[in-house]
Design a protein around this motif. Structure first.
Motif, PDB file in Angstrom:
ATOM      1  N   ARG A   1       0.832  -1.212   0.000  1.00  7.04           N
ATOM      2  CA  ARG A   1       0.000   0.000   0.000  1.00  7.04           C
ATOM      3  C   ARG A   1       0.862   1.255   0.000  1.00  7.04           C
TER       4      ARG A   1
ATOM      5  N   ARG B   1       2.319   1.832  -3.403  1.00  6.39           N
ATOM      6  CA  ARG B   1       1.309   2.371  -4.325  1.00  6.39           C
ATOM      7  C   ARG B   1       1.101   3.861  -4.075  1.00  6.39           C
TER       8      ARG B   1
ATOM      9  N   ASP C   1       3.630   5.784  -5.634  1.00  6.97           N
ATOM     10  CA  ASP C   1       3.618   5.604  -7.088  1.00  6.97           C
ATOM     11  C   ASP C   1       4.943   5.035  -7.570  1.00  6.97           C
TER      12      ASP C   1
ATOM     13  N   LYS D   1       7.521  -3.627  -9.652  1.00  7.23           N
ATOM     14  CA  LYS D   1       6.479  -4.640  -9.581  1.00  7.23           C
ATOM     15  C   LYS D   1       6.781  -5.556  -8.397  1.00  7.23           C
TER      16      LYS D   1
ATOM     17  N   GLY E   1      -1.980  -4.409  -4.750  1.00 11.01           N
ATOM     18  CA  GLY E   1      -1.126  -4.040  -5.872  1.00 11.01           C
ATOM     19  C   GLY E   1      -0.074  -5.043  -6.292  1.00 11.01           C
TER      20      GLY E   1
ATOM     21  N   SER F   1       1.685  -8.006  -8.246  1.00 10.51           N
ATOM     22  CA  SER F   1       1.526  -8.478  -9.622  1.00 10.51           C
ATOM     23  C   SER F   1       1.356  -9.988  -9.691  1.00 10.51           C
TER      24      SER F   1
ATOM     25  N   ALA G   1      -8.298   0.079 -10.108  1.00 10.11           N
ATOM     26  CA  ALA G   1      -7.019   0.678  -9.726  1.00 10.11           C
ATOM     27  C   ALA G   1      -5.835   0.187 -10.554  1.00 10.11           C
ATOM     28  N   ASP G   2      -5.923  -1.027 -11.092  1.00 14.90           N
ATOM     29  CA  ASP G   2      -4.748  -1.572 -11.763  1.00 14.90           C
ATOM     30  C   ASP G   2      -5.138  -2.624 -12.790  1.00 14.90           C
TER      31      ASP G   2
END
Length: 215
Positions: A71, A74, A77, A81, A101, A103, A199-200
């Motif tokens: 978190r 994220r 930013d 990955k 977030g 991958s 979000a992704d």
């Protein structure tokens, strides 16, 4: 010699795990271990400092755990990955990490060659989403509305791009498939995320599966 070296950061509270991962990864020609961290907070700081391509992150760590670290990354930013490497198989543990977030994820007893393959796959832009976890994520969505209305605003090209996102394709692969520049593909992806209100890429892929937009 590999054209592109994948820079990896190891985040795990167990030194023996980090040592084992480093020992194997250092024999890979296209992977370089650039650093280690023993908890989530240090992992975030080292990620900001070293700017790795991939972070191998444990979930359960003292202090700041892997999910909270995700978190924070994220919020910052940070482009790295995150591939979760965990001994926990429960969906209630893995699903929040993906929502935060990550991958993808692999288990700590993963075959070494499969781990290297997972790192390369995530680096290429793929999402490692095993079927049972995808099902759990879908089950947690609001069943009162399928969200199909949001998809009605997608252009034909955006629907095509979304289908390839759901198929696990990277921006580069999508660009090649449609003879587009990667910059144009990134614009399409941004528009898709905005229109679907997700979000992704992981959530976009899940939306596509749930609403029949996958290839």
């Amino acid at each position: 010699m590999a054209d592109k070296i994948i820079r990896v950061l190891l985040v795990d509270d167990h030194q023996v795990v980090r040592r084992g991962l480093r020992t194997f990864l250092e024999i890979q020609e296209d992977i370089e271990v650039v650093g280690e961290a023993s908890d989530g907070a240090e992992g975030v700081a080292r990620t900001e400092e070293l700017r790795p391509d991939i972070v191998l992150m444990d979930i359960k760590m003292p202090g700041t755990d892997g999910i909270e670290a995700l978190r924070r990354l994220r919020e910052l930013d940070n482009p790295a990955k995150v591939l979760i490497v965990t001994s926990f198989t429960e969906q209630r543990t893995v699903v929040p990490a993906l929502r935060a977030g990550a991958s993808g994820y692999v288990y700590k007893d993963v075959d070494p060659d499969a781990l290297a393959g997972a790192i390369r796959s995530v680096h290429a832009g793929h999402v490692l989403l095993q079927p049972e976890v995808a099902g759990a994520l879908l089950a947690q969505e609001d069943t009162g509305s399928t969200g199909t209305g949001r998809g009605s605003t997608l252009t034909e090209r955006e629907r095509e791009v979304l289908g390839l996102i759901a198929d696990g394709r990277s921006n580069r692969e999508i660009a090649r498939a449609f003879v587009l520049s990667e910059k144009t593909v990134k614009t399409h992806v941004s528009n898709i995320l905005m229109k679907l209100d997700v979000a992704d890429r992981t959530q976009a892929a899940l939306w596509a599966v749930r609403n029949g937009a996958a290839g």
